[in-house]
Structures are given as structure tokens and as C-alpha cells.
Write a protein that holds these residues in place. Structure first.
Motif, PDB file in Angstrom:
ATOM      1  N   ILE A  17      60.157 -37.303  92.378  1.00  0.00           N
ATOM      2  CA  ILE A  17      61.220 -36.701  91.580  1.00  0.00           C
ATOM      3  C   ILE A  17      60.956 -36.910  90.096  1.00  0.00           C
ATOM      4  O   ILE A  17      61.198 -36.020  89.278  1.00  0.00           O
TER       5      ILE A  17
ATOM      6  N   LEU B 257      61.140 -29.352  91.275  1.00  0.00           N
ATOM      7  CA  LEU B 257      62.236 -30.133  91.823  1.00  0.00           C
ATOM      8  C   LEU B 257      62.906 -29.428  92.996  1.00  0.00           C
ATOM      9  O   LEU B 257      63.137 -30.021  94.051  1.00  0.00           O
TER      10      LEU B 257
ATOM     11  N   ALA C  73      58.603 -34.294  88.864  1.00  0.00           N
ATOM     12  CA  ALA C  73      59.264 -32.999  88.681  1.00  0.00           C
ATOM     13  C   ALA C  73      60.175 -33.001  87.461  1.00  0.00           C
ATOM     14  O   ALA C  73      60.222 -32.024  86.698  1.00  0.00           O
TER      15      ALA C  73
END
Length: 204
Positions: free
Chosen positions: A138, A93, A141
Motif C-alpha cells: 500500500i 491502489l 501505491a
């Protein structure tokens, strides 16, 4: 802001379409949307304006196609570069966000995605076109953070939306800053502080 109401009809991949997209990306990236006309794109692509309008409804439709292409390629590059840099999955991330800011800081990407995108597509469409791209990267992650016990198992889409909003706000602020290098340093540090609370202490 006005949003797009029409989209070009589906076309089979063609050399003309590829030429037009390549020319549009270069011209939009260098001069900006307002300074480029369809005749400029057609001339640079080596095709007629009729060929351009066969593939795209209008200039905005052409820009949208170029925008999506730039975004798709940026997403793949962000993923690939992140995978090269991370040492542990829970770093995805933070590292990925830094890579995103670097790529979105390139002059052509910045111009098309950040400077012209909201104005040409309209704020709502601009966000919606990007949303799958952000959720995929995202969300990937965040799933690592769930798997490694850094965050609780939960619906990840709302959290991904919040993080992508923060990241894009930072990217916009950097793009519009007088001193982009200084702005990138400041906003990157703020994002790392925010994201570090999800993944624990970090050296990033």
C-alpha cells in the motif's frame, strides 16, 4: 485469544523443512488447522515427527511458518499481477486491492490467512505479521499518488494502516459470507468508492 510465546530456533534451509511446509500448507489449506495433526503433516511430508519437531516447536509454530510463506507469496503475486493490469501508476491502489481480494478468496489462502490465522496466531499477532506486507504494497501505491499530486506529501504509514484495515475487514467479511461472490461484489464496490476519492474518478 492466546498469542504465540515461543518461536522455533533458526534452522538452515533443509529439504525436510521444505517438505513439511509444503505438506502443512496443503493440509491446513484443505482441512483447516483444527483437523490436522502433526502426525498428519509428518506422514504427508514423508518424514518422522522427530524431524518435524527439530524444525518447529509445535503445531502452531508450523502453522505460523506456513502462514508467513503463504502471505509472502501472495504479496509477490499481488504486486506482479497489479503491475500487469495497471495503465497508470495512480491506479495501483485500486487495482492492487481488487487483486488482493481475488487472491485472498482462493480456498487455501482464505482458510490459512483469514479463517484460521486470527484464531491460531491471536488477533494481535495476526495483524502484526501482516503489517509489513500491507505497508510495503500500500505504501508503494500511495507514493505514486503523492508523486502524481493526487494526495499531499505526508507520512504514509498511518494512511496505509487505515487502508489495510479496511481491506482486511472486507476480506474477512467476504471469507465469512454465505454467498462469497455476492459479498465480494458488494465489498469490492465499497472499497473502490473509498479508494477512488484518493485517486480521482476510476473505471474500476
Amino acid at each position: 485469544m492466546e498469542t504465540m510465546t515461543r518461536a522455533s530456533p533458526a534452522k538452515r534451509p533443509s529439504k525436510n523443512r521444505e517438505k513439511l511446509l509444503g505438506a502443512a500448507r496443503r493440509l491446513f489449506g484443505e482441512a483447516g488447522y483444527a483437523a490436522v495433526g502433526t502426525e498428519d503433516v509428518a506422514r504427508a511430508a514423508g518424514v518422522t515427527r522427530g524431524a518435524l519437531y527439530y524444525q518447529f516447536v509445535d503445531k502452531r509454530d508450523l502453522f505460523r511458518a506456513a502462514f508467513v510463506q503463504v502471505l509472502t507469496e501472495a504479496g509477490q503475486e499481488i504486486f506482479d499481477e497489479t503491475m500487469k493490469r495497471v495503465r497508470h501508476d495512480h491506479e495501483d491502489l485500486q487495482v492492487g486491492t481488487q487483486v488482493m481480494l481475488e487472491i485472498f478468496g482462493r480456498p487455501d489462502v482464505k482458510q490459512i490467512v483469514l479463517m484460521d490465522g486470527p484464531a491460531v496466531l491471536g488477533w494481535t499477532a495476526w495483524r502484526e505479521v501482516q503489517r509489513p506486507f500491507h505497508l510495503a504494497l500500500i505504501g508503494h501505491a500511495l507514493q505514486h499518488l503523492v508523486d502524481e499530486g493526487f494526495i499531499a506529501d505526508q507520512p504514509l504509514e498511518p494512511l496505509a494502516d487505515v487502508i489495510s484495515g479496511a481491506a482486511m475487514q472486507a476480506a474477512l467479511a467476504i471469507a465469512n459470507a454465505t454467498n462469497t461472490d455476492e459479498a465480494r461484489t458488494v465489498y469490492s464496490a465499497s472499497l473502490m468508492q473509498l479508494l477512488g476519492r484518493l485517486a480521482g474518478p476510476s473505471n474500476f
